[in-house]
Design an enzyme around this catalytic site. Structure first.
Site, PDB file in Angstrom:
ATOM      1  N   CYS A 115       0.822  -1.223   0.000  1.00  0.00           N
ATOM      2  CA  CYS A 115       0.000   0.000   0.000  1.00  0.00           C
ATOM      3  C   CYS A 115       0.847   1.261   0.000  1.00  0.00           C
ATOM      4  O   CYS A 115       0.387   2.320  -0.435  1.00  0.00           O
ATOM      5  CB  CYS A 115      -0.928  -0.002   1.209  1.00  0.00           C
ATOM      6  SG  CYS A 115      -2.024  -1.424   1.185  1.00  0.00           S
ATOM      7  N   HIS A 260      -4.003   6.901   1.361  1.00  0.00           N
ATOM      8  CA  HIS A 260      -4.190   5.566   0.777  1.00  0.00           C
ATOM      9  C   HIS A 260      -5.575   5.081   1.187  1.00  0.00           C
ATOM     10  O   HIS A 260      -5.954   5.176   2.355  1.00  0.00           O
ATOM     11  CB  HIS A 260      -3.100   4.623   1.275  1.00  0.00           C
ATOM     12  CG  HIS A 260      -3.470   3.181   1.125  1.00  0.00           C
ATOM     13  ND1 HIS A 260      -3.824   2.642  -0.085  1.00  0.00           N
ATOM     14  CD2 HIS A 260      -3.571   2.175   2.041  1.00  0.00           C
ATOM     15  CE1 HIS A 260      -4.134   1.363   0.098  1.00  0.00           C
ATOM     16  NE2 HIS A 260      -3.984   1.056   1.363  1.00  0.00           N
ATOM     17  N   ASN A 290     -10.075  -1.089  -1.653  1.00  0.00           N
ATOM     18  CA  ASN A 290      -8.656  -0.821  -1.403  1.00  0.00           C
ATOM     19  C   ASN A 290      -7.851  -1.434  -2.547  1.00  0.00           C
ATOM     20  O   ASN A 290      -7.787  -2.656  -2.665  1.00  0.00           O
ATOM     21  CB  ASN A 290      -8.289  -1.434  -0.042  1.00  0.00           C
ATOM     22  CG  ASN A 290      -6.822  -1.288   0.308  1.00  0.00           C
ATOM     23  OD1 ASN A 290      -5.968  -1.084  -0.553  1.00  0.00           O
ATOM     24  ND2 ASN A 290      -6.526  -1.422   1.586  1.00  0.00           N
TER      25      ASN A 290
HETATM   26  N1  COA Z   1     -18.935  -9.734   6.798  1.00  0.00           N
HETATM   27  C1  COA Z   1     -19.565 -10.000   7.933  1.00  0.00           C
HETATM   28  N2  COA Z   1     -18.919 -10.254   9.098  1.00  0.00           N
HETATM   29  C2  COA Z   1     -17.570 -10.221   9.084  1.00  0.00           C
HETATM   30  C3  COA Z   1     -16.855  -9.955   7.897  1.00  0.00           C
HETATM   31  C4  COA Z   1     -17.580  -9.708   6.719  1.00  0.00           C
HETATM   32  N3  COA Z   1     -16.976  -9.426   5.553  1.00  0.00           N
HETATM   33  N4  COA Z   1     -15.523  -9.999   8.189  1.00  0.00           N
HETATM   34  C5  COA Z   1     -15.423 -10.286   9.498  1.00  0.00           C
HETATM   35  N5  COA Z   1     -16.660 -10.418  10.032  1.00  0.00           N
HETATM   36  C6  COA Z   1     -17.023 -10.739  11.407  1.00  0.00           C
HETATM   37  C7  COA Z   1     -15.914 -11.438  12.164  1.00  0.00           C
HETATM   38  O1  COA Z   1     -15.940 -12.825  11.906  1.00  0.00           O
HETATM   39  C8  COA Z   1     -16.265 -11.104  13.594  1.00  0.00           C
HETATM   40  O2  COA Z   1     -17.264 -11.968  14.017  1.00  0.00           O
HETATM   41  P1  COA Z   1     -17.291 -12.497  15.534  1.00  0.00           P
HETATM   42  O3  COA Z   1     -17.422 -11.251  16.387  1.00  0.00           O
HETATM   43  O4  COA Z   1     -18.498 -13.369  15.559  1.00  0.00           O
HETATM   44  O5  COA Z   1     -15.987 -13.208  15.738  1.00  0.00           O
HETATM   45  C9  COA Z   1     -16.858  -9.712  13.502  1.00  0.00           C
HETATM   46  O6  COA Z   1     -17.230  -9.516  12.117  1.00  0.00           O
HETATM   47  C10 COA Z   1     -15.930  -8.617  13.912  1.00  0.00           C
HETATM   48  O7  COA Z   1     -14.687  -8.825  13.299  1.00  0.00           O
HETATM   49  P2  COA Z   1     -13.497  -7.862  13.496  1.00  0.00           P
HETATM   50  O8  COA Z   1     -12.334  -8.349  12.708  1.00  0.00           O
HETATM   51  O9  COA Z   1     -13.291  -7.582  14.957  1.00  0.00           O
HETATM   52  O10 COA Z   1     -14.100  -6.541  12.834  1.00  0.00           O
HETATM   53  P3  COA Z   1     -13.479  -5.113  12.763  1.00  0.00           P
HETATM   54  O11 COA Z   1     -14.450  -4.141  13.258  1.00  0.00           O
HETATM   55  O12 COA Z   1     -12.079  -5.085  13.314  1.00  0.00           O
HETATM   56  O13 COA Z   1     -13.364  -4.896  11.202  1.00  0.00           O
HETATM   57  C11 COA Z   1     -11.741  -4.882   9.437  1.00  0.00           C
HETATM   58  C12 COA Z   1     -12.544  -5.732  10.417  1.00  0.00           C
HETATM   59  C13 COA Z   1     -10.886  -5.795   8.589  1.00  0.00           C
HETATM   60  C14 COA Z   1     -12.691  -4.110   8.563  1.00  0.00           C
HETATM   61  C15 COA Z   1     -10.890  -3.908  10.295  1.00  0.00           C
HETATM   62  O14 COA Z   1     -10.109  -4.607  11.214  1.00  0.00           O
HETATM   63  C16 COA Z   1      -9.987  -3.072   9.453  1.00  0.00           C
HETATM   64  O15 COA Z   1     -10.459  -2.221   8.726  1.00  0.00           O
HETATM   65  N6  COA Z   1      -8.658  -3.260   9.555  1.00  0.00           N
HETATM   66  C17 COA Z   1      -7.713  -2.554   8.738  1.00  0.00           C
HETATM   67  C18 COA Z   1      -7.785  -3.128   7.362  1.00  0.00           C
HETATM   68  C19 COA Z   1      -6.941  -2.423   6.384  1.00  0.00           C
HETATM   69  O16 COA Z   1      -6.953  -1.231   6.321  1.00  0.00           O
HETATM   70  N7  COA Z   1      -6.210  -3.203   5.621  1.00  0.00           N
HETATM   71  C20 COA Z   1      -5.428  -2.734   4.580  1.00  0.00           C
HETATM   72  C21 COA Z   1      -4.217  -2.122   5.094  1.00  0.00           C
HETATM   73  S1  COA Z   1      -3.477  -1.254   3.860  1.00  0.00           S
END
Ligand code: COA
Length: 333
Positions: A115, A260, A290
């Site tokens: 990224c 980004h 992304n």
């Molecule tokens: N649809 C529905 N539910 C989903 C899901 C999806 N696509 N992906 C994950 N979940 C669920 C998980 O299984 C979890 O369920 P549980 O509570 O029963 O275990 C729940 O949603 C919460 O998951 P969690 O990972 O804690 O969610 P979050 O609020 O942290 O959001 C991201 C997840 C990935 C969106 C978040 O962590 C994020 O944005 N991280 C940075 C990502 C990023 O920027 N990456 C690129 C870097 S350049």
């Protein structure tokens, strides 16, 4: 020392748009969850019946950047290609675009900083132009990510986020007030595997998978989403402030911040911390997801096309991603 500037921009997005509703047919997810956690409404994924490549998309974006810069393609004296989804294990994509453009024997470099790749490439281009080694450098960020995403419920945390696309910029010697003021690069390898795809690689090779010596997860991207999120919001703010301090500016001087496009919540958090107004920040993750190394040049190109960024505006670019790596660039467009 010479000054360098962005003389032209272009971007290319595959036509096939995939909505959150479309994803519900493939995995257990919902439009509500995706929009609430990431801000994404749709992304572009290449059509599996009409597959292209990151070099081809980069080439299409380059043609537009060359046209918008007003230079002849024969004026380009180096290519920098940022991607983590190259066409081949080797050689890199830079030489493929060099050949597609018919650019004789100019050098081509590949950069694999995910990224942050475009900021790293821009930083190298800036230094080359400032020292006088080159006068017009083609910098490309292009990613074809959709084919390797796990589109089942197992991979839903990642697959809903990422999209395909390409952006390109021409970095030229500047004879006017347009200027790249400074770039700032950082990395923290201790978190290398927190956002990674291990194979195929020299130590995660296909025959190991076939002999069950490694698991299939090694061949799909893996992400510690919470850790990435927590680090991203801190590093974005730090590296933007680093650029502003270096140039004796404050966040009020920013005409447009192009972060980004990792996650809309990350952009909004950074906007709030820096006290920026809505019209000082450009986001298009809602439409494209992304696109990793392509997201900044796509967003910058679109911001210019739509009139959000004009010549003379102070623009800040900032990225955070796998490595972890992060960086910023401050410039007058
Ligand atoms: N649809 C529905 N539910 C989903 C899901 C999806 N696509 N992906 C994950 N979940 C669920 C998980 O299984 C979890 O369920 P549980 O509570 O029963 O275990 C729940 O949603 C919460 O998951 P969690 O990972 O804690 O969610 P979050 O609020 O942290 O959001 C991201 C997840 C990935 C969106 C978040 O962590 C994020 O944005 N991280 C940075 C990502 C990023 O920027 N990456 C690129 C870097 S350049």
């Amino acid at each position: 020392m010479y000054k360098s500037r962005i003389s032209g921009l272009g971007h290319f997005l595959p036509p096939s748009s995939v909505s959150n509703q479309d994803l519900c047919m493939l995995m257990d997810t919902s439009d509500e969850w995706i929009q609430e956690r990431t801000g994404i409404k749709s992304r572009r994924w290449v059509d599996s019946n009409n597959i292209t490549s990151s070099s081809q998309m980069g080439y299409q974006a380059s043609l537009k950047a060359i046209e918008n810069s007003g230079i002849n393609k024969s004026d380009i004296d180096h290519i920098l290609f940022a991607t983590i989804s190259p066409d081949h294990y080797f050689p890199g994509n830079g030489v493929l675009v060099q050949d597609l453009l018919g650019l004789d024997t100019i050098g081509a470099t590949d950069i694999r900083n995910a990224c942050s790749g475009f900021i790293y490439a821009l930083s190298v281009a800036n230094a080359y132009v400032q020292t006088g080694q080159y006068e017009n450098i083609l910098v490309i960020g292009s990613e074809l990510q959709s084919p390797v995403l796990d589109k089942t419920t197992n991979g839903r945390d990642l697959s809903v986020i990422f999209g395909d696309g390409a952006g390109a910029a021409i970095i030229s010697r500047s004879n006017n007030t347009s200027e790249i003021f400074s770039t700032h690069l950082h990395s923290e390898g201790k978190n290398a595997l927190e956002l990674s795809m291990k194979g195929p690689s020299a130590i995660h090779w296909v025959d190991k998978l076939e002999r069950n010596q490694i698991s299939p997860e090694n061949f799909a991207p893996q992400m510690n989403g919470t850790l990435v999120f927590k680090n991203a919001i801190v590093r974005f703010e730090q590296v933007i402030n680093e650029a502003l301090n270096k140039n004796k500016m404050s966040s009020r001087d920013i005409g447009c911040l192009i972060p980004h496009q990792a996650n809309l919540r990350i952009s909004q958090f950074v906007q709030k911390k820096l006290g920026l107004r809505d019209n000082q920040v450009f986001n298009n993750i809602q439409k494209y997801g992304n696109t990793t190394g392509a997201s900044i040049p796509i967003a910058l190109s679109e911001a210019v096309e739509q009139g959000h960024v004009k010549r003379g505006d102070i623009v800040c670019l900032a990225a955070f991603g796998a490595g972890f790596t992060w960086g910023s660039a401050l410039l007058r467009y």
